[in-house]
Design a protein around this motif. Structure first.
Motif, PDB file in Angstrom:
ATOM      1  N   ALA A 155      68.135  36.246  -6.692  1.00 44.21           N
ATOM      2  CA  ALA A 155      68.492  37.592  -7.138  1.00 44.21           C
ATOM      3  C   ALA A 155      67.306  38.160  -7.906  1.00 44.21           C
ATOM      4  O   ALA A 155      66.596  37.429  -8.589  1.00 44.21           O
ATOM      5  N   ARG A 156      67.099  39.471  -7.754  1.00 45.92           N
ATOM      6  CA  ARG A 156      66.066  40.159  -8.520  1.00 45.92           C
ATOM      7  C   ARG A 156      66.745  40.853  -9.687  1.00 45.92           C
ATOM      8  O   ARG A 156      67.734  41.561  -9.491  1.00 45.92           O
ATOM      9  N   THR A 157      66.209  40.652 -10.894  1.00 51.00           N
ATOM     10  CA  THR A 157      66.858  41.196 -12.084  1.00 51.00           C
ATOM     11  C   THR A 157      67.036  42.706 -12.002  1.00 51.00           C
ATOM     12  O   THR A 157      68.005  43.234 -12.533  1.00 51.00           O
ATOM     13  N   TRP A 158      66.136  43.403 -11.334  1.00 53.43           N
ATOM     14  CA  TRP A 158      66.231  44.860 -11.257  1.00 53.43           C
ATOM     15  C   TRP A 158      67.224  45.324 -10.191  1.00 53.43           C
ATOM     16  O   TRP A 158      67.518  46.508 -10.104  1.00 53.43           O
ATOM     17  N   GLU A 159      67.766  44.390  -9.388  1.00 51.13           N
ATOM     18  CA  GLU A 159      68.703  44.775  -8.335  1.00 51.13           C
ATOM     19  C   GLU A 159      70.148  44.366  -8.618  1.00 51.13           C
ATOM     20  O   GLU A 159      71.041  44.746  -7.875  1.00 51.13           O
ATOM     21  N   VAL A 160      70.373  43.578  -9.676  1.00 52.71           N
ATOM     22  CA  VAL A 160      71.737  43.120  -9.982  1.00 52.71           C
ATOM     23  C   VAL A 160      72.116  43.546 -11.398  1.00 52.71           C
ATOM     24  O   VAL A 160      71.263  43.750 -12.249  1.00 52.71           O
ATOM     25  N   SER A 161      73.415  43.670 -11.628  1.00 51.31           N
ATOM     26  CA  SER A 161      73.875  44.071 -12.960  1.00 51.31           C
ATOM     27  C   SER A 161      73.978  42.878 -13.908  1.00 51.31           C
ATOM     28  O   SER A 161      73.947  43.039 -15.116  1.00 51.31           O
ATOM     29  N   GLN A 168      76.260  37.617  -7.223  1.00 51.69           N
ATOM     30  CA  GLN A 168      75.310  38.693  -6.972  1.00 51.69           C
ATOM     31  C   GLN A 168      74.011  38.194  -6.331  1.00 51.69           C
ATOM     32  O   GLN A 168      73.130  38.989  -6.028  1.00 51.69           O
ATOM     33  N   TYR A 169      73.896  36.891  -6.127  1.00 50.97           N
ATOM     34  CA  TYR A 169      72.728  36.317  -5.481  1.00 50.97           C
ATOM     35  C   TYR A 169      72.867  36.448  -3.952  1.00 50.97           C
ATOM     36  O   TYR A 169      73.980  36.451  -3.432  1.00 50.97           O
ATOM     37  N   THR A 170      71.745  36.522  -3.244  1.00 50.93           N
ATOM     38  CA  THR A 170      71.766  36.596  -1.792  1.00 50.93           C
ATOM     39  C   THR A 170      70.964  35.427  -1.215  1.00 50.93           C
ATOM     40  O   THR A 170      70.127  34.822  -1.891  1.00 50.93           O
TER      41      THR A 170
END
Length: 174
Positions: A155-161, A168-170
């Motif tokens: 997960a990218r910190t700027w793309e998940v809440s 929220q990980y892909t």
């Protein structure tokens, strides 16, 4: 073979077992175990604090534990305070670079090792002692990089809440 740990008390038990099997001739326990007998010196182990730390690279939650080893020797010695100081110095050398048989992926090396004079009061008796304290970080919990099927995720910190939410990980692209 190293042991896996699932809770902070496992570190305490690993330290106690390592001290018992070190051949130093010590009684090892918690404050509640101290009975005032001195056929051997006592080492009383306690977890004093559990602070947050930075997650491990694999996503496990860090627990920065402050541990204390209180060294108590027989009050009948010529100078029990100095004898406890000397034993604390031996333990200080032994604690340095020790992971207590635990995996390096779950247990960092001890840091901030310090020894200070202390006193133990048990009933109406006061004992001169020395307390060796240090911090040691352990990492507990699920690996965020893997789901139950073992598929690597990110997960990218700027793309998940919430970076701590595994939902929220892909999946990583192969």
């Amino acid at each position: 073979m190293s042991l896996d740990i699932d809770k902070p008390s496992r570190l305490l038990f690993a330290i106690a077992e390592a001290l018992r099997s070190a051949g130093l001739g010590l009684k090892v326990g918690g404050r509640q175990d101290f009975d005032g007998t001195f056929d051997q010196a006592w080492i009383l182990i306690a977890i004093e604090r559990n602070a947050p730390g930075e997650r491990a690279n694999d996503g496990r939650i860090a627990h920065v534990l402050t541990l204390s080893l209180q060294v108590i020797v027989s009050p009948t010695l010529d100078n029990p305070g100095l004898a406890a100081c000397d034993l604390a110095a031996v333990l200080k050398g032994w604690v340095t670079d020790n992971r207590w048989g635990l995996s390096g992926s779950q247990c960092d090396l001890p840091m901030n090792i310090d020894a200070l004079p202390s006193t133990l009061i048990s009933g109406s008796q006061e004992y001169l002692a020395w307390t060796l304290s240090f911090t040691q970080t352990i990492y507990l919990g699920a690996l965020l990089l893997d789901d139950p099927l073992g598929i690597p995720k990110f997960a990218r910190t700027w793309e998940v809440s919430n970076i701590d939410d595994p939902d929220q990980y892909t999946e990583l692209e192969g």
